[in-house]
Each structure stands twice: as structure tokens, then as C-alpha cells.
Design a protein around this motif. Sequence first.
Motif, PDB file in Angstrom:
ATOM      1  N   ASP A 230     -24.775  95.526  71.925  1.00 38.28           N
ATOM      2  CA  ASP A 230     -25.803  96.542  71.710  1.00 38.28           C
ATOM      3  C   ASP A 230     -26.254  96.619  70.253  1.00 38.28           C
ATOM      4  O   ASP A 230     -27.311  97.175  69.955  1.00 38.28           O
ATOM      5  N   ARG A 231     -25.490  96.030  69.350  1.00 38.13           N
ATOM      6  CA  ARG A 231     -25.842  96.044  67.933  1.00 38.13           C
ATOM      7  C   ARG A 231     -26.299  94.673  67.433  1.00 38.13           C
ATOM      8  O   ARG A 231     -26.674  94.518  66.274  1.00 38.13           O
ATOM      9  N   SER A 232     -26.284  93.683  68.312  1.00 36.04           N
ATOM     10  CA  SER A 232     -26.644  92.324  67.935  1.00 36.04           C
ATOM     11  C   SER A 232     -28.112  92.239  67.510  1.00 36.04           C
ATOM     12  O   SER A 232     -28.993  92.877  68.104  1.00 36.04           O
ATOM     13  N   THR A 233     -28.384  91.432  66.497  1.00 39.51           N
ATOM     14  CA  THR A 233     -29.757  91.206  66.046  1.00 39.51           C
ATOM     15  C   THR A 233     -30.333  89.905  66.605  1.00 39.51           C
ATOM     16  O   THR A 233     -31.471  89.537  66.274  1.00 39.51           O
ATOM     17  N   LEU A 260     -28.618  98.813  75.980  1.00 37.42           N
ATOM     18  CA  LEU A 260     -29.053  97.719  75.104  1.00 37.42           C
ATOM     19  C   LEU A 260     -30.423  98.041  74.498  1.00 37.42           C
ATOM     20  O   LEU A 260     -31.458  97.501  74.916  1.00 37.42           O
ATOM     21  N   PRO A 261     -30.463  98.915  73.494  1.00 36.31           N
ATOM     22  CA  PRO A 261     -31.744  99.348  72.928  1.00 36.31           C
ATOM     23  C   PRO A 261     -32.527  98.247  72.219  1.00 36.31           C
ATOM     24  O   PRO A 261     -33.739  98.378  72.025  1.00 36.31           O
ATOM     25  N   ARG A 262     -31.871  97.145  71.859  1.00 34.41           N
ATOM     26  CA  ARG A 262     -32.559  96.067  71.138  1.00 34.41           C
ATOM     27  C   ARG A 262     -32.998  94.925  72.046  1.00 34.41           C
ATOM     28  O   ARG A 262     -33.548  93.934  71.573  1.00 34.41           O
ATOM     29  N   VAL A 263     -32.748  95.072  73.352  1.00 30.51           N
ATOM     30  CA  VAL A 263     -33.135  94.050  74.332  1.00 30.51           C
ATOM     31  C   VAL A 263     -34.314  94.582  75.140  1.00 30.51           C
ATOM     32  O   VAL A 263     -34.265  95.697  75.658  1.00 30.51           O
ATOM     33  N   GLN A 264     -35.378  93.771  75.242  1.00 29.07           N
ATOM     34  CA  GLN A 264     -36.543  94.173  76.022  1.00 29.07           C
ATOM     35  C   GLN A 264     -36.331  93.852  77.493  1.00 29.07           C
ATOM     36  O   GLN A 264     -36.018  92.711  77.846  1.00 29.07           O
ATOM     37  N   PHE A 265     -36.544  94.842  78.361  1.00 35.97           N
ATOM     38  CA  PHE A 265     -36.336  94.667  79.798  1.00 35.97           C
ATOM     39  C   PHE A 265     -37.662  94.491  80.536  1.00 35.97           C
ATOM     40  O   PHE A 265     -38.692  95.039  80.146  1.00 35.97           O
ATOM     41  N   PHE A 266     -37.571  93.703  81.628  1.00 33.98           N
ATOM     42  CA  PHE A 266     -38.694  93.480  82.530  1.00 33.98           C
ATOM     43  C   PHE A 266     -38.187  93.657  83.953  1.00 33.98           C
ATOM     44  O   PHE A 266     -37.064  93.265  84.268  1.00 33.98           O
ATOM     45  N   LYS A 303     -47.493  91.140  83.735  1.00 39.90           N
ATOM     46  CA  LYS A 303     -47.269  90.481  85.024  1.00 39.90           C
ATOM     47  C   LYS A 303     -45.794  90.498  85.404  1.00 39.90           C
ATOM     48  O   LYS A 303     -45.438  90.589  86.581  1.00 39.90           O
ATOM     49  N   ALA A 304     -44.924  90.421  84.398  1.00 38.50           N
ATOM     50  CA  ALA A 304     -43.484  90.390  84.649  1.00 38.50           C
ATOM     51  C   ALA A 304     -42.880  91.785  84.785  1.00 38.50           C
ATOM     52  O   ALA A 304     -41.662  91.914  84.940  1.00 38.50           O
ATOM     53  N   GLY A 305     -43.698  92.814  84.724  1.00 36.66           N
ATOM     54  CA  GLY A 305     -43.197  94.172  84.919  1.00 36.66           C
ATOM     55  C   GLY A 305     -42.428  94.703  83.734  1.00 36.66           C
ATOM     56  O   GLY A 305     -41.310  95.220  83.889  1.00 36.66           O
ATOM     57  N   VAL A 306     -43.025  94.609  82.539  1.00 36.15           N
ATOM     58  CA  VAL A 306     -42.358  95.120  81.348  1.00 36.15           C
ATOM     59  C   VAL A 306     -41.946  96.573  81.566  1.00 36.15           C
ATOM     60  O   VAL A 306     -42.681  97.359  82.167  1.00 36.15           O
ATOM     61  N   SER A 307     -40.775  96.923  81.121  1.00 36.51           N
ATOM     62  CA  SER A 307     -40.206  98.239  81.409  1.00 36.51           C
ATOM     63  C   SER A 307     -41.064  99.380  80.872  1.00 36.51           C
ATOM     64  O   SER A 307     -41.536  99.339  79.735  1.00 36.51           O
ATOM     65  N   LYS A 308     -41.221 100.402  81.708  1.00 41.96           N
ATOM     66  CA  LYS A 308     -41.912 101.627  81.313  1.00 41.96           C
ATOM     67  C   LYS A 308     -40.913 102.764  81.090  1.00 41.96           C
ATOM     68  O   LYS A 308     -41.310 103.901  80.855  1.00 41.96           O
ATOM     69  N   ARG A 309     -39.624 102.459  81.145  1.00 41.86           N
ATOM     70  CA  ARG A 309     -38.597 103.484  81.019  1.00 41.86           C
ATOM     71  C   ARG A 309     -38.385 103.905  79.563  1.00 41.86           C
ATOM     72  O   ARG A 309     -37.777 104.942  79.312  1.00 41.86           O
ATOM     73  N   ARG A 310     -38.870 103.114  78.654  1.00 39.80           N
ATOM     74  CA  ARG A 310     -38.737 103.429  77.234  1.00 39.80           C
ATOM     75  C   ARG A 310     -39.831 102.670  76.487  1.00 39.80           C
ATOM     76  O   ARG A 310     -40.465 101.763  77.061  1.00 39.80           O
TER      77      ARG A 310
END
Length: 320
Positions: A230-233, A260-266, A303-310
Motif C-alpha cells: 500500500d506504500r509502494s511507489t 491500495l490508494p496508489r493503485v488505479q482500479f478498473f 471502456k475498461a470501467g475505471v473505478s468511480k469509487r474514488r
Amino acid sequence: MALTEEGIIRIPGLLSRWVQLGDGQRAHYMTAGETGPAVILLHGGIPGSSGAAGWRLMAPLLAAQGFRVYCPDQPGFGLSDNRRQYWPVNGPYTHVDFINRFADAMCLDEFHISGNSMGCINTAHYVVRYPHRVKSFILIAGPVGDLVRFEAQKQLKAKVGWEKGDRDTMRAMMRSIIHHQEEITDDLLEMRMLAADNHKEGWEAWQRVNNFGEVDPDVALALSTKDRLDRSTIPGICLYGTNDAILPAEDLGFQVEDALPRVQFFYPEDCGHQGQTDQPELFAQVFTEFLSTGRVSRATADKAGVSKRRPEIPALVEQA
């Protein structure tokens, strides 16, 4: 279409290869592409899994975009060495050690890495254990170690095991991870059944220590993802199908995203647990953009459904 003499589906552009690792074990892998950035793709952990079973549709697509793609059969799966001394009896640590030895054998100093399901957790563990070798990572629908509590026995929505060892059992497992049922061909079932038979005892040994069930605490500490992943760059993204029937996003994916605040979810639609099989072209497009530039284009992200949760991470997703 008949299987090869090794018991593998014939896939144009996907080659079967063998290498002996530094510890003496014989490693089997599928490969596509001869030049360009190296990418290691890790398959899942249901009986019969392998590099060919997990990545046969997508690996050639990445190779066509200029990547060197490696899909190894991890210990306890596919055509990996089934001698007892190479069983995955240390659970995740066995697999992480294997990945590192495999990268050594391929002479890869740095590379991109991705995996689905079991391959997802192995990717997460590898990132924290050997960060200096990872250029970027992509997670696909799976646990991420002790950062998020995961109990397979309670959370899996389908039975996983090879006690009966018949076609109906394999087909049922395939239906739980592949949303597009037409991809479950007779050849795929045959290949997976052969692999499951080959590793029945080794798979059961791995299952007993899966998710650190019986692993030495010092070994578990070495692979701990808590306060590390979770802290990885290191740039990372995650793809989690909205039609995942075995580990639904609302049961696990959302928890992993929150951790995982630094990882972009789809969250791609019309896509199950093994998303690279359900949507190979879409996944290949996301992979190609991210692995090439470190960023997913606006059109592909939508198209890949980028997260709208944050809020989106601008460094990882092109903004309008």
C-alpha cells in the motif's frame, strides 16, 4: 483440434519452452515475442491451471504489440516439475522463490509482472519481496496477502478441488472463473484435466499452506504486504471483472481497492474472474498502454470501467 504431444493446446505465436532453474528443477513456460520489454504473466490456482490455460488468448496479442511475454507454469501446476522436492509446500513463498529463479534463468534484470487470482497474490508478494526488479505491475481479481484478510474456504463462491477428477468437475470449475462459456472448449478441458492429474498430490500440499495456512511465521513476515504494498511507489493498476462469480468485486475487490490508494482500479463489464480470457482484446489494450507509457488513455480507461469509487489517479489515467 488435438493437443500437442506435451498435452498443450496449439496456439499460433505461443511457443512451449523448458529451462532448468538454479535449484535443479525443470521449469516449463509458454512464450511469445522475441524483442521488447519483458512481461511475466502468472496464472491462477484452480487445479489444471497453467501458463497456456491462463494466457493463451492474450500473450500473442501483447507480443504483437512489441513485448516479450513469459507465462511460466508455477510449482504444482501445468507441466512444472512434479518431483516431491519441488512441491509448493511453502505456499506463496515457494511461488515467489520460483518466479525469481525463473527470471534469473531468463536473464531478466527488470520486468513487468501481472497475474490473476493466485497469480495476483503472487504478484503482490513478489512486488514487496523483490521491488528492485519490478518496473510495474498489474493485478487481476485476487487477494493481495495479509494487507486484506482473505479466507479462501469462506470467500470462494464455488468449490475448488480435484477429488473426483472427472470432466464435469473441471467444467464446473471453469464455469466459475470464465464468464464467456464458449471459451470452455473440449481441448481446454482435456489440457487442464491432464495437468490436474499430474499435480494432484502437489496441489493438495499447496492448498494446505495456501494463504500462509501452515507457513513458518518468519517466512510469512518476509512476504507480508501490510504497510508495504500500500506504500509502494512502483506503478500499479488492477482489473476486476464485474461478473466475477467466484470472488465477486463487492466481496473482495472493493476491499483491496480501499487498501491500495496508489493503485488505479478498473471494473470491466461482461468480464469474470479470469478477465484476460473473457476480454483479451480489452485487457491487451490496457496492458499495452500502461506497460508502454505508465498511463491508460482516457478512452481505454472509460471502456475498461475505471473505478468511480474514488478519485482517479492522474499519473495513471489520462484526464479529460
